[in-house]
Write a protein that holds these residues in place. Sequence first.
Motif, short mmCIF file in Angstrom:
data_model
loop_
_atom_site.label_atom_id
_atom_site.label_comp_id
_atom_site.label_asym_id
_atom_site.label_seq_id
_atom_site.Cartn_x
_atom_site.Cartn_y
_atom_site.Cartn_z
N THR A 17 -92.12 37.41 -23.57
CA THR A 17 -92.18 36.54 -22.40
C THR A 17 -92.12 37.34 -21.10
N ILE A 18 -91.19 38.28 -21.02
CA ILE A 18 -91.07 39.10 -19.82
C ILE A 18 -92.34 39.92 -19.60
N LEU A 19 -92.82 40.56 -20.65
CA LEU A 19 -94.02 41.39 -20.49
C LEU A 19 -95.24 40.56 -20.08
N PHE A 20 -95.37 39.36 -20.65
CA PHE A 20 -96.52 38.54 -20.29
C PHE A 20 -96.47 38.14 -18.82
N TRP A 21 -95.34 37.62 -18.38
CA TRP A 21 -95.26 37.10 -17.01
C TRP A 21 -95.29 38.22 -15.98
N VAL A 22 -94.81 39.41 -16.33
CA VAL A 22 -94.82 40.52 -15.38
C VAL A 22 -96.15 41.27 -15.39
N LEU A 23 -96.71 41.52 -16.58
CA LEU A 23 -97.89 42.39 -16.68
C LEU A 23 -99.22 41.66 -16.88
N GLU A 24 -99.22 40.51 -17.50
CA GLU A 24 -100.48 39.87 -17.90
C GLU A 24 -100.85 38.63 -17.09
N PHE A 25 -99.89 37.91 -16.61
CA PHE A 25 -100.17 36.62 -15.97
C PHE A 25 -101.04 36.82 -14.74
N ASP A 26 -102.14 36.07 -14.69
CA ASP A 26 -103.11 36.22 -13.60
C ASP A 26 -103.11 35.04 -12.63
N HIS A 37 -95.73 32.04 -24.36
CA HIS A 37 -94.99 33.01 -23.55
C HIS A 37 -93.92 32.35 -22.69
N GLY A 38 -93.14 31.50 -23.26
CA GLY A 38 -92.05 30.85 -22.53
C GLY A 38 -91.51 29.65 -23.26
N GLY A 39 -92.40 28.77 -23.69
CA GLY A 39 -91.98 27.58 -24.42
C GLY A 39 -91.32 27.94 -25.74
N GLY A 40 -91.89 28.92 -26.43
CA GLY A 40 -91.30 29.38 -27.69
C GLY A 40 -89.91 29.95 -27.48
#
Length: 168
Positions: A17-26, A37-40
């Motif tokens: 979750t942290i990696l997705f929201w910091v590095l991938e979220f556009d 990436h959060g609900g789970g």
Amino acid sequence: RYQTLFAAALPFQVVLTILFWVLEFDGDLNYVSFMVHGGGLILITIDGFFLSRIPLRAKQFIFFELLSGLYILWSVLHAFSGIGNPYVDIGDQTDDAVYNTLAWRNKPVGALILAAGVFFVANPLIYLFCWTVSWLLPRRCYEANITEESFGNNFEDDEAANEAVVVY
């Protein structure tokens, strides 16, 4: 056991979750991205810590690191196997990597630095955080001191009356 699975799933989901929201979220939020990436993470935390109150143990960190190592290995195999990525046409991703920051074919040095940083730095810190939260939350199972007064005169001696009993 389910406790070991929880001990690996919770910190793994926190890291993911942290990696997705910091590095991938556009900036484009959709239901699938949020749930993966959060609900789970929200559901695993509620189930493990509040409904089931599953305690984390320090020794379970090894299983979490093993799972993380297998995921890194899978991401390398996936990048070079040609399996493909159904989301490759979304955004600016140019190869079949599951995440753009783990593009082993196009950016192997960046992917290696990220994988090593997560494996050796982030994973221990996140597990320590999850373990601390687990330790601070009240337990559902505890030892009760059973005496003759509690249940009448059903015990032969005081030693049998004071044995640990798990109460749910």
